[in-house]
Design a protein around this motif. Structure first.
Motif, PDB file in Angstrom:
ATOM      1  N   GLY A  94       0.010  -0.898   0.798  1.00 40.77           N
ATOM      2  CA  GLY A  94      -0.127   0.246   0.138  1.00 40.77           C
ATOM      3  C   GLY A  94       0.840   1.217   0.163  1.00 40.77           C
ATOM      4  N   SER A  95       0.244   2.666   0.274  1.00 42.40           N
ATOM      5  CA  SER A  95       0.622   3.889  -0.131  1.00 42.40           C
ATOM      6  C   SER A  95       2.080   4.053   1.250  1.00 42.40           C
ATOM      7  CB  SER A  95      -0.073   4.721   0.166  1.00 42.40           C
ATOM      8  OG  SER A  95      -0.982   4.885   1.566  1.00 42.40           O
ATOM      9  N   GLU A  96       2.782   4.732   1.465  1.00 38.87           N
ATOM     10  CA  GLU A  96       2.951   5.186   2.421  1.00 38.87           C
ATOM     11  C   GLU A  96       2.256   5.544   3.627  1.00 38.87           C
ATOM     12  OE1 GLU A  96       6.496   5.632   4.579  1.00 38.87           O
ATOM     13  OE2 GLU A  96       6.831   5.024   2.383  1.00 38.87           O
ATOM     14  N   GLU A  97       1.085   6.941   3.451  1.00 40.77           N
ATOM     15  CA  GLU A  97       0.101   6.561   4.810  1.00 40.77           C
ATOM     16  C   GLU A  97      -0.477   5.371   5.515  1.00 40.77           C
ATOM     17  OE1 GLU A  97      -4.173   8.504   5.397  1.00 40.77           O
ATOM     18  OE2 GLU A  97      -2.134   9.059   3.915  1.00 40.77           O
ATOM     19  N   GLN A  98      -0.760   4.065   5.032  1.00 41.86           N
ATOM     20  CA  GLN A  98      -1.561   3.264   4.963  1.00 41.86           C
ATOM     21  C   GLN A  98      -0.309   1.584   5.435  1.00 41.86           C
ATOM     22  OE1 GLN A  98      -2.706   1.407   0.834  1.00 41.86           O
ATOM     23  NE2 GLN A  98      -4.191   1.318   1.106  1.00 41.86           N
ATOM     24  N   ARG A  99       0.833   1.640   5.951  1.00 40.89           N
ATOM     25  CA  ARG A  99       1.947   2.061   5.872  1.00 40.89           C
ATOM     26  C   ARG A  99       2.269   2.385   7.197  1.00 40.89           C
ATOM     27  NH1 ARG A  99       7.004   1.099   1.277  1.00 40.89           N
ATOM     28  NH2 ARG A  99       5.494  -0.161   0.026  1.00 40.89           N
ATOM     29  N   ARG A 100       2.217   3.810   7.445  1.00 41.70           N
ATOM     30  CA  ARG A 100       2.385   4.543   8.696  1.00 41.70           C
ATOM     31  C   ARG A 100       1.159   4.299   9.589  1.00 41.70           C
ATOM     32  NH1 ARG A 100       0.553   9.476   8.757  1.00 41.70           N
ATOM     33  NH2 ARG A 100       0.803   9.433   6.923  1.00 41.70           N
ATOM     34  N   THR A 108      12.311  -2.144   4.328  1.00 39.66           N
ATOM     35  CA  THR A 108      12.230  -1.769   2.964  1.00 39.66           C
ATOM     36  C   THR A 108      12.418  -2.453   2.021  1.00 39.66           C
ATOM     37  OG1 THR A 108      14.001  -0.459   3.675  1.00 39.66           O
ATOM     38  CG2 THR A 108      12.022  -0.022   4.415  1.00 39.66           C
ATOM     39  N   ASP A 168      11.163  -3.377  -0.811  1.00 36.94           N
ATOM     40  CA  ASP A 168      10.163  -1.864  -2.016  1.00 36.94           C
ATOM     41  C   ASP A 168      12.433  -1.774  -2.927  1.00 36.94           C
ATOM     42  OD1 ASP A 168       8.326  -1.674  -0.712  1.00 36.94           O
ATOM     43  OD2 ASP A 168       8.981  -0.250   0.158  1.00 36.94           O
TER      44      ASP A 168
END
Length: 119
Positions: A55-61, A96, A99
């Protein structure tokens, strides 16, 4: 000999945490999570859990925050499932490496397509 035990316990913790996240946690902020590895300290009092989140960076956070909030529950479940003198203190970290490998694959594809165009 002790390192072998630490590795075995780490693998068991990884298996149990994966099961707990998939089947026990009901937090909607937790997306598609994969436990990639667990690094346990030599005395088995601390365990670093590396997770990969799609998912996006926001979902990861948000997923990382939700796991941090559920840390006590996860630790108590581990204590019930694995017989250890002390249940390790858990800390969650984003892995990471997936990624990074995806970026490398993208670069290789660019190089390959560039060499095919020049041929």
């Amino acid at each position: 000999m002790a390192k072998i035990r630490v590795n075995r316990v780490g693998e068991q913790i990884k298996k149990e945490i994966s099961d707990i996240i998939q089947n026990e946690l009901k937090d909607p902020r937790i997306g598609f999570v994969t436990v990639t590895s667990v690094e346990a300290s030599g005395d088995l009092q601390h365990a670093r859990i590396f997770i990969s989140v799609m998912g996006s960076e926001e979902q990861r956070r948000e997923t990382l925050q939700a796991l941090e909030r559920a840390k006590g529950f996860i630790r108590s479940e581990i204590g019930k499932r694995i017989r250890l003198r002390l249940t390790p203190e858990l800390s969650f970290h984003l892995d990471t490496s997936i990624d990074y490998s995806e970026k490398i694959m993208e670069k290789l594809r660019e190089i390959q397509s560039g060499s095919e165009e020049s041929s």
